[in-house]
Design an enzyme around this catalytic site. Structure first.
Site, mmCIF file in Angstrom:
data_model
loop_
_atom_site.group_PDB
_atom_site.id
_atom_site.type_symbol
_atom_site.label_atom_id
_atom_site.label_comp_id
_atom_site.label_asym_id
_atom_site.label_seq_id
_atom_site.Cartn_x
_atom_site.Cartn_y
_atom_site.Cartn_z
ATOM 1 N N VAL A 15 10.873 21.696 11.466
ATOM 2 C CA VAL A 15 10.795 22.019 12.896
ATOM 3 C C VAL A 15 9.801 23.151 13.156
ATOM 4 O O VAL A 15 9.552 23.979 12.276
ATOM 5 C CB VAL A 15 12.185 22.386 13.478
ATOM 6 C CG1 VAL A 15 13.121 21.196 13.466
ATOM 7 C CG2 VAL A 15 12.825 23.562 12.734
ATOM 8 N N GLU B 126 17.176 36.025 10.559
ATOM 9 C CA GLU B 126 16.320 34.972 9.996
ATOM 10 C C GLU B 126 16.100 33.874 11.022
ATOM 11 O O GLU B 126 16.966 33.624 11.868
ATOM 12 C CB GLU B 126 17.038 34.357 8.778
ATOM 13 C CG GLU B 126 16.414 34.629 7.439
ATOM 14 C CD GLU B 126 15.032 34.027 7.203
ATOM 15 O OE1 GLU B 126 14.230 33.914 8.140
ATOM 16 O OE2 GLU B 126 14.761 33.678 6.048
ATOM 17 N N ASP B 127 14.971 33.203 10.924
ATOM 18 C CA ASP B 127 14.701 32.084 11.823
ATOM 19 C C ASP B 127 15.473 30.834 11.403
ATOM 20 O O ASP B 127 16.209 30.246 12.176
ATOM 21 C CB ASP B 127 13.195 31.794 11.893
ATOM 22 C CG ASP B 127 12.541 31.700 10.512
ATOM 23 O OD1 ASP B 127 13.238 31.833 9.493
ATOM 24 O OD2 ASP B 127 11.312 31.494 10.457
ATOM 25 N N ASP C 109 16.911 26.877 5.045
ATOM 26 C CA ASP C 109 16.685 25.527 4.515
ATOM 27 C C ASP C 109 17.475 25.417 3.206
ATOM 28 O O ASP C 109 18.664 25.125 3.217
ATOM 29 C CB ASP C 109 15.172 25.340 4.337
ATOM 30 C CG ASP C 109 14.794 23.942 3.905
ATOM 31 O OD1 ASP C 109 15.678 23.077 3.842
ATOM 32 O OD2 ASP C 109 13.614 23.694 3.620
ATOM 33 N N GLY D 288 8.385 34.378 11.052
ATOM 34 C CA GLY D 288 9.139 33.385 11.822
ATOM 35 C C GLY D 288 10.211 33.933 12.746
ATOM 36 O O GLY D 288 10.475 33.367 13.798
ATOM 37 N N ARG E 280 3.868 28.633 16.801
ATOM 38 C CA ARG E 280 4.887 29.688 16.928
ATOM 39 C C ARG E 280 5.184 30.025 18.387
ATOM 40 O O ARG E 280 6.257 30.484 18.726
ATOM 41 C CB ARG E 280 4.398 30.975 16.250
ATOM 42 C CG ARG E 280 4.353 30.914 14.745
ATOM 43 C CD ARG E 280 4.191 32.327 14.192
ATOM 44 N NE ARG E 280 3.703 32.334 12.827
ATOM 45 C CZ ARG E 280 4.461 32.189 11.742
ATOM 46 N NH1 ARG E 280 5.753 32.031 11.859
ATOM 47 N NH2 ARG E 280 3.938 32.215 10.540
HETATM 48 P P1 5GP Z 1 14.706 28.499 2.304
HETATM 49 O O1 5GP Z 1 14.455 29.568 1.290
HETATM 50 O O2 5GP Z 1 16.026 28.627 3.002
HETATM 51 O O3 5GP Z 1 14.519 27.131 1.717
HETATM 52 O O4 5GP Z 1 13.539 28.584 3.365
HETATM 53 C C1 5GP Z 1 13.510 29.580 4.292
HETATM 54 C C2 5GP Z 1 12.154 29.765 4.916
HETATM 55 O O5 5GP Z 1 11.331 28.595 4.843
HETATM 56 C C3 5GP Z 1 12.317 30.056 6.388
HETATM 57 O O6 5GP Z 1 12.481 31.428 6.626
HETATM 58 C C4 5GP Z 1 11.041 29.496 6.970
HETATM 59 O O7 5GP Z 1 10.017 30.464 6.895
HETATM 60 C C5 5GP Z 1 10.692 28.343 6.071
HETATM 61 N N1 5GP Z 1 11.207 27.079 6.614
HETATM 62 C C6 5GP Z 1 12.236 26.336 6.146
HETATM 63 N N2 5GP Z 1 12.421 25.244 6.902
HETATM 64 C C7 5GP Z 1 11.510 25.300 7.893
HETATM 65 C C8 5GP Z 1 11.216 24.443 9.022
HETATM 66 O O8 5GP Z 1 11.824 23.405 9.294
HETATM 67 N N3 5GP Z 1 10.190 24.857 9.832
HETATM 68 C C9 5GP Z 1 9.468 25.979 9.589
HETATM 69 N N4 5GP Z 1 8.491 26.262 10.436
HETATM 70 N N5 5GP Z 1 9.726 26.808 8.555
HETATM 71 C C10 5GP Z 1 10.733 26.470 7.715
#
Ligand code: 5GP
Length: 180
Positions: free
Chosen positions: A152, A98-99, A102, A43, A164
């Site tokens: 998103v 990081e992209d 969440d 990402g 992407r």
């Molecule tokens: P976390 O561990 O913070 O819950 O999730 C992080 C990862 O989940 C991000 O690096 C991404 O790969 C994926 N992710 C979380 N939210 C989104 C979103 O809204 N869109 C996309 N495409 N990936 C997400």
């Protein structure tokens, strides 16, 4: 697939300006130092590629591939490293790129993992963070945008590996997730 795209959340112009602003801050903060940029595949690649071209400090780039167990739109918090760094990070200044954050569980795991390798410093640069979703306290020194709690896509972010390549960031419609 296009029928699944909702409104644009952040357009390419806003992204471009923000990347420049973040790069200026990072270049100022690390003046006189060299850094190792750590990209989290896949990402973060587009954001990382744009960010590094605006940075005015010496840098190297390395990548990690991680996978979180869970469905395509929800993280479980259990992270598996599929590809580790090629470099030794001891005594290096690390900037984790990081992209999107969440729940923060992926990043929390990576920060703990990298800190255990004794870097000189470790900071995070994330393009997006979802409001009110973080389940662990995280200190993000360089943050692009806070966005509402929706899924998103675009600018590196995928849904089942699609979207992407879109230059803007879009909301994904609910039906994409249910029909998925
Ligand atoms: P976390 O561990 O913070 O819950 O999730 C992080 C990862 O989940 C991000 O690096 C991404 O790969 C994926 N992710 C979380 N939210 C989104 C979103 O809204 N869109 C996309 N495409 N990936 C997400």
């Amino acid at each position: 697939m296009e029928k699944y795209l909702g409104e644009i959340v952040i357009n390419r112009k806003q992204i471009k300006e923000k990347v420049k602003e973040l790069a200026e801050k990072i270049s100022r903060d690390y003046k006189g130092k060299s850094i190792l940029i750590i990209g989290i595949l896949r990402g973060a690649i587009i954001f990382l590629a744009d960010l590094v071209r605006e940075l005015k400090i010496p840098l190297e780039i390395d990548f990690m591939v991680v996978s979180s167990y869970g469905s395509s739109t929800k993280t479980s918090g259990i992270v598996r490293i599929l590809k580790d760094l090629d470099q030794d990070v001891k005594n290096r200044h690390l900037l984790l790129v990081e992209d999107i954050i969440d729940t923060g569980l992926t990043l929390n795991y990576l920060i703990r993992n990298l800190k255990a390798r004794n870097p000189a410093s470790l900071e995070v640069c994330a393009l997006l963070s979802k409001e009110g979703k973080q389940r662990v306290p995280l200190e993000i020194k360089y943050l692009g945008f806070s966005i509402p709690n929706c899924f998103v896509v675009g600018y590196g972010l995928d849904f089942n590996e699609k979207f992407r390549n879109l230059p803007d960031i879009y909301f994904l419609k609910e039906e994409a997730i249910s029909e998925g």
